[in-house]
Design a protein around this motif. Structure first.
Motif, short mmCIF file in Angstrom:
data_model
loop_
_atom_site.label_atom_id
_atom_site.label_comp_id
_atom_site.label_asym_id
_atom_site.label_seq_id
_atom_site.Cartn_x
_atom_site.Cartn_y
_atom_site.Cartn_z
N ALA A 1 -12.39 86.19 131.84
CA ALA A 1 -11.92 86.88 130.63
C ALA A 1 -10.91 87.98 130.94
CB ALA A 1 -13.11 87.47 129.88
N HIS A 2 -10.90 88.47 132.18
CA HIS A 2 -9.97 89.53 132.56
C HIS A 2 -8.84 89.03 133.44
CE1 HIS A 2 -13.25 92.04 131.04
NE2 HIS A 2 -12.36 92.99 130.91
N ALA A 3 -8.74 87.72 133.59
CA ALA A 3 -7.60 87.13 134.30
C ALA A 3 -6.61 86.64 133.25
CB ALA A 3 -8.07 85.99 135.21
N VAL A 4 -5.82 87.58 132.71
CA VAL A 4 -4.97 87.28 131.56
C VAL A 4 -3.51 87.68 131.81
CG1 VAL A 4 -6.84 87.38 129.88
CG2 VAL A 4 -5.64 89.49 130.52
N HIS A 5 -3.13 87.83 133.06
CA HIS A 5 -1.73 88.16 133.34
C HIS A 5 -0.82 87.07 132.77
CE1 HIS A 5 1.93 89.00 135.61
NE2 HIS A 5 1.43 90.19 135.90
N PRO A 6 0.31 87.45 132.15
CA PRO A 6 1.17 86.44 131.51
C PRO A 6 1.71 85.39 132.48
CG PRO A 6 2.23 88.61 131.54
CD PRO A 6 0.80 88.82 131.91
N ASP A 7 1.82 85.72 133.76
CA ASP A 7 2.33 84.72 134.71
C ASP A 7 1.31 83.64 135.05
OD1 ASP A 7 4.73 86.04 134.82
OD2 ASP A 7 4.30 87.10 136.69
N LEU A 8 0.07 83.84 134.64
CA LEU A 8 -0.96 82.86 135.00
C LEU A 8 -0.84 81.57 134.21
CD1 LEU A 8 -4.12 85.11 135.44
CD2 LEU A 8 -3.01 83.72 137.20
N ASP A 9 -0.31 81.63 133.01
CA ASP A 9 -0.26 80.44 132.16
C ASP A 9 1.17 80.14 131.74
OD1 ASP A 9 -3.15 79.86 131.91
OD2 ASP A 9 -3.19 81.84 130.96
N PRO B 1 2.37 72.95 145.42
CA PRO B 1 2.61 74.15 144.59
C PRO B 1 4.01 74.23 144.02
CG PRO B 1 1.47 74.72 146.62
CD PRO B 1 1.84 73.28 146.74
N VAL B 2 5.03 73.95 144.83
CA VAL B 2 6.40 74.05 144.34
C VAL B 2 6.64 73.05 143.23
CG1 VAL B 2 8.83 73.79 144.96
CG2 VAL B 2 7.26 74.95 146.54
N GLN B 3 6.15 71.84 143.40
CA GLN B 3 6.32 70.81 142.37
C GLN B 3 5.61 71.23 141.08
OE1 GLN B 3 5.36 66.80 143.62
NE2 GLN B 3 4.91 66.17 141.52
N ALA B 4 4.42 71.82 141.20
CA ALA B 4 3.69 72.26 140.02
C ALA B 4 4.47 73.34 139.27
CB ALA B 4 2.32 72.78 140.42
N LEU B 5 5.02 74.30 140.01
CA LEU B 5 5.78 75.37 139.36
C LEU B 5 7.05 74.83 138.72
CD1 LEU B 5 5.34 78.18 142.03
CD2 LEU B 5 4.29 78.10 139.75
N ARG C 1 -2.98 77.44 137.40
CA ARG C 1 -3.23 76.09 137.92
C ARG C 1 -2.91 76.02 139.40
NH1 ARG C 1 -0.05 70.37 136.94
NH2 ARG C 1 -1.28 69.25 138.49
N VAL C 2 -1.81 76.66 139.81
CA VAL C 2 -1.42 76.61 141.22
C VAL C 2 -2.51 77.24 142.09
CG1 VAL C 2 0.25 77.47 142.90
CG2 VAL C 2 1.04 76.57 140.70
N LEU C 3 -3.04 78.38 141.67
CA LEU C 3 -4.06 79.05 142.46
C LEU C 3 -5.40 78.33 142.36
CD1 LEU C 3 -3.16 82.76 141.71
CD2 LEU C 3 -2.85 81.53 143.86
N ASN C 4 -5.70 77.76 141.20
CA ASN C 4 -6.94 77.00 141.08
C ASN C 4 -6.91 75.80 142.03
OD1 ASN C 4 -9.53 76.36 139.52
ND2 ASN C 4 -8.37 74.47 139.31
#
Length: 283
Positions: free
Chosen positions: A94-102, A121-125, A133-136
């Motif tokens: 609930a506190h992982a809400v940084h705009p770069d995450l999604d 990772p590069v392909q995903a980005l 998603r990249v970190l997961n």
């Protein structure tokens, strides 16, 4: 990724457990769930733990407490710990809400997003995936594949085959790094600001990962296993995130300090020639 490598090394460490720290941290978990400090019993392998685990709740027992109609009486300690961990992870999420995450474009309302297979990772980005998603994929899923699927499940299967009964509910100590690492790295990268209480609990679980091997908590006694003496791992073919698995090309991929080597099915007869040399650690 250096941060993932650090946690994987912890998850596969063959250094002796820090018994003092492990007992202190587990006693804190007991206290959080209104139990007194237990008797701690240390053994040198999961096989040696088996006689001490008789009568402890299994996963089938735990499922009884997740149903609408629960058994009579108070839930066992393992049910309380599992519920507490579920609440902790929900609070961390609930506190992982940084705009770069999604990604900026979200699925349409009412449409459940489909789970995507792991990609580099590069392909995903480049495809517009967010850092979540990249970190997961690159941390939580990669470490789960190596530490849980690649190590814990085969060793637990060997325990069950040895005892002839399901292994009771327990925690993996150093191999719990798969989920601790994900939230720790989110915090280190400035992508999450956890509530103080949740952050403190995460720190405690992280310290326990660094200190302990496997452990099984019962109401008045906790059985703990020393870390293995030798572990041989290999990179898993086809992985994008340096996922590993036990190296079954060697005679004994895992040896514990009392000499127990789990009997693992499907041991390879030769190493994969196209992959780097085995990654081994020993006492």
């Amino acid at each position: 990724m250096e941060l993932r490598q650090e946690w994987r090394d912890i998850g596969l460490s063959t250094s002796p457990a820090d018994r003092t720290a492990a007992e202190r941290l587990i006693a804190g978990i007991y206290a959080r769930h209104f139990r007194r400090r237990p008797e701690f019993v240390w053994v040198d392998s999961p096989a040696a733990a088996l006689p001490l685990l008789r009568g402890m709740p299994t996963h089938a027992d735990l499922q009884q407490w997740l149903r609408p109609r629960t058994p009579d009486g108070a839930p066992p300690l393992v049910a309380d710990i599992a519920a507490g961990l579920s609440r902790l992870r929900s609070g961390l999420d609930a506190h992982a809400v940084h705009p770069d995450l999604d990604p900026p474009v979200k699925p349409r309302k009412g449409k459940k997003p489909e789970k995507q297979p792991p990609v580099p990772p590069v392909q995903a980005l480049e495809a517009g995936a967010g850092l979540r998603r990249v970190l997961n994929d690159g941390v939580r899923e990669a470490l789960w594949t190596g530490l849980v699927h690649g190590f814990v499940l085969p060793v637990r299967a060997a325990m069950s085959a040895r005892s002839g009964v399901p292994v009771p509910v327990g925690w993996f100590g150093q191999q719990d790094a798969f989920w601790v690492a994900y939230y720790d790295i989110l915090r280190q990268l400035g992508l999450a600001a956890f509530a103080p209480g949740d952050g403190a609990q995460l720190d405690e679980w992280a310290a326990l990962v660094r200190a302990a091997g496997w452990w099984w908590p019962d109401e008045h006694r906790c059985v703990l296993v020393e870390r293995p003496a030798t572990v041989h791992m290999r990179l898993r073919p086809g992985g994008w995130h340096e996922e590993v698995r036990l190296d079954r090309s060697v005679r004994a991929p895992v040896v514990y300090r009392d000499g127990w080597a789990p009997a693992l099915p499907g041991r390879e007869q030769r190493p994969w020639s196209t992959w780097p040399a085995p990654m081994s650690s020993q006492r």
